[in-house]
Design an enzyme around this catalytic site. Structure first.
Site, PDB file in Angstrom:
ATOM      1  N   LYS A   1       3.808 -15.178   3.114  1.00 45.02           N
ATOM      2  CA  LYS A   1       4.039 -15.912   1.863  1.00 45.02           C
ATOM      3  C   LYS A   1       5.552 -16.065   1.756  1.00 45.02           C
ATOM      4  O   LYS A   1       6.193 -15.600   0.807  1.00 45.02           O
ATOM      5  CB  LYS A   1       3.428 -15.116   0.693  1.00 45.02           C
ATOM      6  CG  LYS A   1       3.487 -15.796  -0.645  1.00 45.02           C
ATOM      7  CD  LYS A   1       2.483 -16.934  -0.820  1.00 45.02           C
ATOM      8  CE  LYS A   1       2.656 -17.611  -2.157  1.00 45.02           C
ATOM      9  NZ  LYS A   1       1.825 -18.836  -2.297  1.00 45.02           N
TER      10      LYS A   1
ATOM     11  N   ASP B   1     -12.043  -9.641   4.851  1.00 48.33           N
ATOM     12  CA  ASP B   1     -13.351  -9.710   4.175  1.00 48.33           C
ATOM     13  C   ASP B   1     -13.872 -11.151   4.214  1.00 48.33           C
ATOM     14  O   ASP B   1     -15.059 -11.390   4.439  1.00 48.33           O
ATOM     15  CB  ASP B   1     -13.238  -9.263   2.702  1.00 48.33           C
ATOM     16  CG  ASP B   1     -13.546  -7.775   2.513  1.00 48.33           C
ATOM     17  OD1 ASP B   1     -13.257  -6.982   3.433  1.00 48.33           O
ATOM     18  OD2 ASP B   1     -14.066  -7.398   1.444  1.00 48.33           O
TER      19      ASP B   1
ATOM     20  N   ASP C   1      -6.138  -7.300   4.508  1.00 42.88           N
ATOM     21  CA  ASP C   1      -7.295  -6.712   3.827  1.00 42.88           C
ATOM     22  C   ASP C   1      -8.158  -7.811   3.229  1.00 42.88           C
ATOM     23  O   ASP C   1      -9.373  -7.862   3.432  1.00 42.88           O
ATOM     24  CB  ASP C   1      -6.807  -5.752   2.723  1.00 42.88           C
ATOM     25  CG  ASP C   1      -7.970  -5.142   1.963  1.00 42.88           C
ATOM     26  OD1 ASP C   1      -8.949  -4.736   2.620  1.00 42.88           O
ATOM     27  OD2 ASP C   1      -7.908  -5.077   0.722  1.00 42.88           O
TER      28      ASP C   1
ATOM     29  N   ASP D   1      -2.126 -18.473   1.135  1.00 37.35           N
ATOM     30  CA  ASP D   1      -3.083 -19.223   0.298  1.00 37.35           C
ATOM     31  C   ASP D   1      -3.730 -20.350   1.105  1.00 37.35           C
ATOM     32  O   ASP D   1      -4.942 -20.580   1.043  1.00 37.35           O
ATOM     33  CB  ASP D   1      -2.417 -19.748  -0.998  1.00 37.35           C
ATOM     34  CG  ASP D   1      -1.041 -20.367  -0.776  1.00 37.35           C
ATOM     35  OD1 ASP D   1      -0.538 -20.344   0.365  1.00 37.35           O
ATOM     36  OD2 ASP D   1      -0.470 -20.898  -1.755  1.00 37.35           O
TER      37      ASP D   1
ATOM     38  N   TYR E   1       0.812  -1.219   0.000  1.00 38.00           N
ATOM     39  CA  TYR E   1       0.000   0.000   0.000  1.00 38.00           C
ATOM     40  C   TYR E   1       0.844   1.266   0.000  1.00 38.00           C
ATOM     41  O   TYR E   1       0.435   2.283  -0.531  1.00 38.00           O
ATOM     42  CB  TYR E   1      -0.900   0.046   1.243  1.00 38.00           C
ATOM     43  CG  TYR E   1      -2.143  -0.796   1.155  1.00 38.00           C
ATOM     44  CD1 TYR E   1      -2.068  -2.175   1.010  1.00 38.00           C
ATOM     45  CD2 TYR E   1      -3.400  -0.204   1.244  1.00 38.00           C
ATOM     46  CE1 TYR E   1      -3.212  -2.944   0.952  1.00 38.00           C
ATOM     47  CE2 TYR E   1      -4.550  -0.968   1.193  1.00 38.00           C
ATOM     48  CZ  TYR E   1      -4.451  -2.332   1.053  1.00 38.00           C
ATOM     49  OH  TYR E   1      -5.591  -3.085   0.995  1.00 38.00           O
TER      50      TYR E   1
HETATM   51  C1  IPM Z   1     -10.300  -1.538   4.122  1.00 34.35           C
HETATM   52  C2  IPM Z   1     -10.430  -0.995   2.713  1.00 34.35           C
HETATM   53  C3  IPM Z   1      -9.254  -0.066   2.393  1.00 34.35           C
HETATM   54  C4  IPM Z   1      -8.001  -0.915   2.478  1.00 34.35           C
HETATM   55  C5  IPM Z   1      -9.345   0.653   1.032  1.00 34.35           C
HETATM   56  C6  IPM Z   1     -10.628   1.396   0.855  1.00 34.35           C
HETATM   57  C7  IPM Z   1      -8.193   1.576   0.836  1.00 34.35           C
HETATM   58  O1  IPM Z   1     -10.560  -2.014   1.798  1.00 34.35           O
HETATM   59  O2  IPM Z   1     -10.211  -0.730   5.069  1.00 34.35           O
HETATM   60  O3  IPM Z   1     -10.320  -2.753   4.282  1.00 34.35           O
HETATM   61  O4  IPM Z   1      -7.666  -1.618   1.513  1.00 34.35           O
HETATM   62  O5  IPM Z   1      -7.332  -0.841   3.509  1.00 34.35           O
HETATM   63 MN    MN Z   2     -10.842  -3.986   2.694  1.00 31.06          MN
END
Ligand code: IPM
Ligand code: MN
Ligand code: NAD
Length: 364
Positions: A195, A255, A251, A227, A146
């Site tokens: 990784k 999710d 990240d 993975d 990032y």
């Molecule tokens: C999160 C989001 C952010 C990230 C994006 C919007 C920059 O996906 O907070 O998980 O990747 O950190």
């Molecule tokens: Mn995210």
């Protein structure tokens, strides 16, 4: 005691869910022995529309002078929303990344818990859910891909894009320290995700975690490749308690972790630095597909507010009160659309975003 909270409602469902989190915070403050002064500032796409940039100086200043930041979410539909016609550094996401960096918020806590009432909302089978799971993910937040150097240039007639993945030892060490200490408070188990079979930055990550592990005899450290981690999370989530990983892997995996609890709308987060100051936001995004319809799940935002009370204001009782209220609301069968099961919905009641906020307030 009065605390100053900077509110960055942001885009999409951001304003809808932060409104409910504020409602809950205000109610709990009335009942406890402290008060909250909210200051709202422009951020993200909304700030671009209002003043032409995603992180105006005034917003940054307000964050720096407050005790904590309560954030909604930022961003639109990439490639569709007019914000994505702007140069990269002027887009909503650039504002968020700069804010995290400027505030020194290197550690992101994302706790994923399977509420027993939401088993039917999880995409995983009953036998996989087993006795359930409660995972604390520690995501490094201000390093890695990032924040490495980026470029897009022409080379021999074709476009070449570059993103540098860089980690300095101290950036890994400070995450390892937090990860081991959280593991000690919990089951005494820590999974470090990397990784290391491919990436140099991961080999450094693993070396540092291994070294910490040698000094922390009461924590059982396991290294898992990213993975394999993605696979194991849907195969046997109950195996994990504390998980630490770098920015990008965190990240993606968070999710996945959110979804197996039932919805991205359930996963709160705390972004922390060297002191008590922090920024609190749901792990999910601005959900443009459901924005403006009062159907988003505000629980991730409400639980983020509870984390704000716990980590920045040290109001632990108030934090617990909110978490208990969320549990009671779920136990009563109240659900927003995202956690309303397609089958066996008998006894459940579908609520809007604002009704869910009201329901949590009523249980406080
Ligand atoms: C999160 C989001 C952010 C990230 C994006 C919007 C920059 O996906 O907070 O998980 O990747 O950190
Ligand atoms: Mn995210
Ligand atoms: P998203 O997280 O916004 O949405 C993914 C899916 O989850 C959608 O179907 C959405 O409706 C659902 N969802 C998310 N939160 C929900 C909630 N509270 N209640 C009910 N359903 C919910 O991801 P995306 O669509 O890929 O991204 C949309 C925008 O959000 C992008 O611009 C992205 O950059 C941004 N984003 C911002 C943040 C942040 O502000 N921290 C985090 C992730 C994504």
């Amino acid at each position: 005691m009065q605390y100053k909270i900077t509110v960055l409602a942001g885009d999409g469902i951001g304003p809808e869910i932060t409104k409910e989190a504020r409602k809950v915070l205000r109610r709990v403050a009335e009942q406890e022995d402290f008060s909250l002064a909210f200051r709202e500032e422009h951020f993200g796409g909304a700030a671009i529309d209002a003043v032409g940039e995603p992180l105006p100086e005034k917003t940054l200043e307000a964050c720096k002078t407050g005790d904590a930041v309560l954030m909604g979410s930022i961003g639109g539909i990439v490639g569709v929303s007019p914000w994505y016609k702007l140069p990269v550094e002027k887009r909503p996401e650039a504002g968020l990344l700069r804010l995290r960096k400027e505030l020194g918020l290197f550690c992101n806590l994302r706790p994923a818990k399977l509420y027993s009432e939401l088993r039917a909302a999880s995409p995983l089978k009953e036998e996989v859910l087993g006795e359930g799971f409660e995972i604390m993910m520690i995501r490094e937040l201000t390093g890695g891909l990032y924040f490495g150097e980026k470029s897009l240039r022409m080379e021999k007639g074709e476009e070449v894009a570059r993103d540098e993945l860089i980690y300095r030892a101290h950036e890994i060490e400070r995450i390892a320290e937090i990860a081991f200490s959280l593991a000690k408070e919990g089951r005494g188990e820590l999974v470090s995700v990397d990784k290391a079979n491919v990436l140099e930055s991961s080999r450094l990550w693993r070396k540092i975690f291994t070294k910490y592990g040698e000094d922390e005899q009461d924590v059982k450290l396991e290294h898992v490749l990213v993975d394999s981690m993605a696979m194991q999370l849907v195969r046997n989530p109950g195996k994990f308690s504390v998980v630490a990983t770098e920015n990008m892997f965190g990240d993606i995996l968070s999710d996945e972790m959110a979804e197996i609890t039932g919805s991205l709308g359930m996963l709160p987060s705390a972004s922390l630095g060297e002191n008590a100051f922090g920024l609190y936001e749901p792990s999910g995004g601005s959900a443009p597909d459901i924005a403006g319809r009062n159907i988003a799940n505000p629980i991730a935002a409400i639980l983020s507010a509870a984390m704000l009370l716990r980590y920045s204001l040290k109001e632990k009782e108030a934090a617990k009160k909110i978490e208990r209220a969320v549990e009671k609301v779920l136990a009563k069968g109240y659900r927003t659309k995202d956690i309303f099961p397609k089958r066996d919905a008998e006894g459940l009641k579908l609520l809007s975003c604002s009704e869910m906020g009201d329901a949590v307030c009523a249980e406080l």
